[in-house]
Motif scaffolding. Structure first.
Motif, short mmCIF file in Angstrom:
data_model
loop_
_atom_site.label_atom_id
_atom_site.label_comp_id
_atom_site.label_asym_id
_atom_site.label_seq_id
_atom_site.Cartn_x
_atom_site.Cartn_y
_atom_site.Cartn_z
N LEU A 142 1.88 -58.25 -64.93
CA LEU A 142 2.94 -58.23 -63.93
C LEU A 142 3.06 -59.58 -63.22
N ALA A 143 1.94 -60.27 -63.10
CA ALA A 143 1.95 -61.57 -62.42
C ALA A 143 2.69 -62.63 -63.21
N ASN A 144 3.02 -62.33 -64.46
CA ASN A 144 3.78 -63.29 -65.27
C ASN A 144 5.26 -63.28 -64.92
N ALA A 145 5.74 -62.18 -64.35
CA ALA A 145 7.16 -62.07 -63.97
C ALA A 145 7.32 -62.72 -62.60
N THR A 146 7.45 -64.01 -62.59
CA THR A 146 7.32 -64.79 -61.35
C THR A 146 8.53 -64.71 -60.42
N ASN A 147 9.57 -63.93 -60.81
CA ASN A 147 10.72 -63.75 -59.94
C ASN A 147 10.60 -62.53 -59.04
N PHE A 148 9.49 -61.85 -59.09
CA PHE A 148 9.32 -60.62 -58.34
C PHE A 148 9.57 -60.82 -56.85
N LEU A 149 10.35 -59.89 -56.27
CA LEU A 149 10.53 -59.78 -54.83
C LEU A 149 9.83 -58.53 -54.29
N SER A 150 9.85 -57.45 -55.08
CA SER A 150 9.30 -56.18 -54.60
C SER A 150 8.64 -55.42 -55.74
N ILE A 151 7.41 -54.97 -55.50
CA ILE A 151 6.67 -54.10 -56.43
C ILE A 151 6.24 -52.87 -55.65
N ASN A 152 6.67 -51.71 -56.10
CA ASN A 152 6.31 -50.46 -55.45
C ASN A 152 5.77 -49.49 -56.50
N LEU A 153 4.44 -49.36 -56.52
CA LEU A 153 3.75 -48.45 -57.44
C LEU A 153 3.06 -47.33 -56.67
#
Length: 290
Positions: A47-58
């Motif tokens: 998941l850390a490879n998707a460097t455009n992340f603004l929000s992660i909700n698991l």
């Protein structure tokens, strides 16, 4: 689907595990919401490879194991991993989050994180507004470095094993509006600097080992809606300054303490109060018999 930027699969009955390479197959993803499913396994480090992340909700799933590093997500604003079975490990994930300079919400409550909360919590982004760590097995003292998070407005650390005094540095958090430190093992006196937190609307310190007097300075918190100091070892009289808090509408609970003397006549100032709970020792004998 390499161009997908927003993916929400929340509130379903999905099971199984996330693909280990999800961060490579969705390189443009900015928002990923999987909350309230039955997905388990470990959180993929990719998941850390998707460097455009603004929000992660698991949140509210069945993830287990240690939390991976998210330090490469420099634009991350929201990380919600609450209500899983996650462990802290060596807490290196927390240190990595110092690189997420836009982080505003970090929610890790109701997991299985044990041990002392490290001082690296104070190196989180100054943009952090909400820190949620409740219902884990964290122990030791509350690190004074928490006072570095000067924009924090929402703090939940209840239902842990924190012990010792409240660090004076928390008095620097002038933007705090909601604080819940209940159901821990905190002790000592409730510090007088609590009155510096003028934005407080909720203060929950019940079910600890606080002793000594209730600080009069609480009367300076003119925005308080809820105040719960029950189930401690607080003593002496109830300060009349509390009864000038006409903002109190959701409840005042001072029960199960060692408070003495009669309730001041200024109690009539609580013109908006809803639930009101006092120790019986604070009432005159004649009142107790009614």
């Amino acid at each position: 689907m390499s161009s997908v930027t927003y993916l929400s699969l929340a509130v379903n009955n999905f099971v199984g595990e996330l693909p280990f390479d999800i961060g490579y197959t969705l390189p443009s993803i900015q928002t990923f919401i999987l909350q309230q499913n039955k997905v388990g396994g470990k959180i993929p480090a990719s998941l850390a490879n998707a460097t455009n992340f603004l929000s992660i909700n698991l949140g509210a799933n069945a993830f287990y194991g240690t939390i991976p590093s998210f330090g490469s997500l420099s634009n991350l604003e929201e990380l919600i991993l609450a209500s899983n079975q996650l462990e802290a490990g060596d807490w290196s994930f927390l240190s990595s989050l110092a690189n997420c300079t836009q982080l505003q919400v970090l929610s890790l409550g109701t997991n299985m994180m044990q041990g002392n909360l490290p001082s690296s919590v104070g190196r989180l982004a100054n943009s952090l507004r909400a820190l949620v760590l409740h219902a884990n097995k964290m122990s030791g003292s509350i690190p004074p470095e928490l006072g570095n998070l000067t924009n924090l407005s929402f703090l939940r650390m209840e239902q842990n094993l924190f012990a010792g005094d409240l660090p004076n540095a928390i008095g620097n958090l002038a933007n705090l509006s909601s604080v819940d430190l209940s159901q821990n093992r905190l002790s000592g006196q409730i510090p007088r600097w609590i009155g510096k937190l003028r934005q407080l609307t909720k203060l929950s310190l019940q079910d600890n080992n606080f002793s000594g007097p209730i600080p009069r300075e609480l009367g300076d918190c003119q925005s308080l809606i809820t105040l719960d100091l029950s189930c401690n070892a607080l003593s002496e009289s109830i300060p009349r300054e509390l009864f000038f808090l006409d903002s109190l509408s959701a409840g005042l609970d001072l029960s199960h303490n060692q408070l003495s003397r009669q309730i001041p006549q200024e109690i009539g100032g609580l013109i908006n109060i809803g639930p009101l709970n006092f120790p019986t020792t604070a009432f005159p004998v004649a009142f107790q018999l009614l």
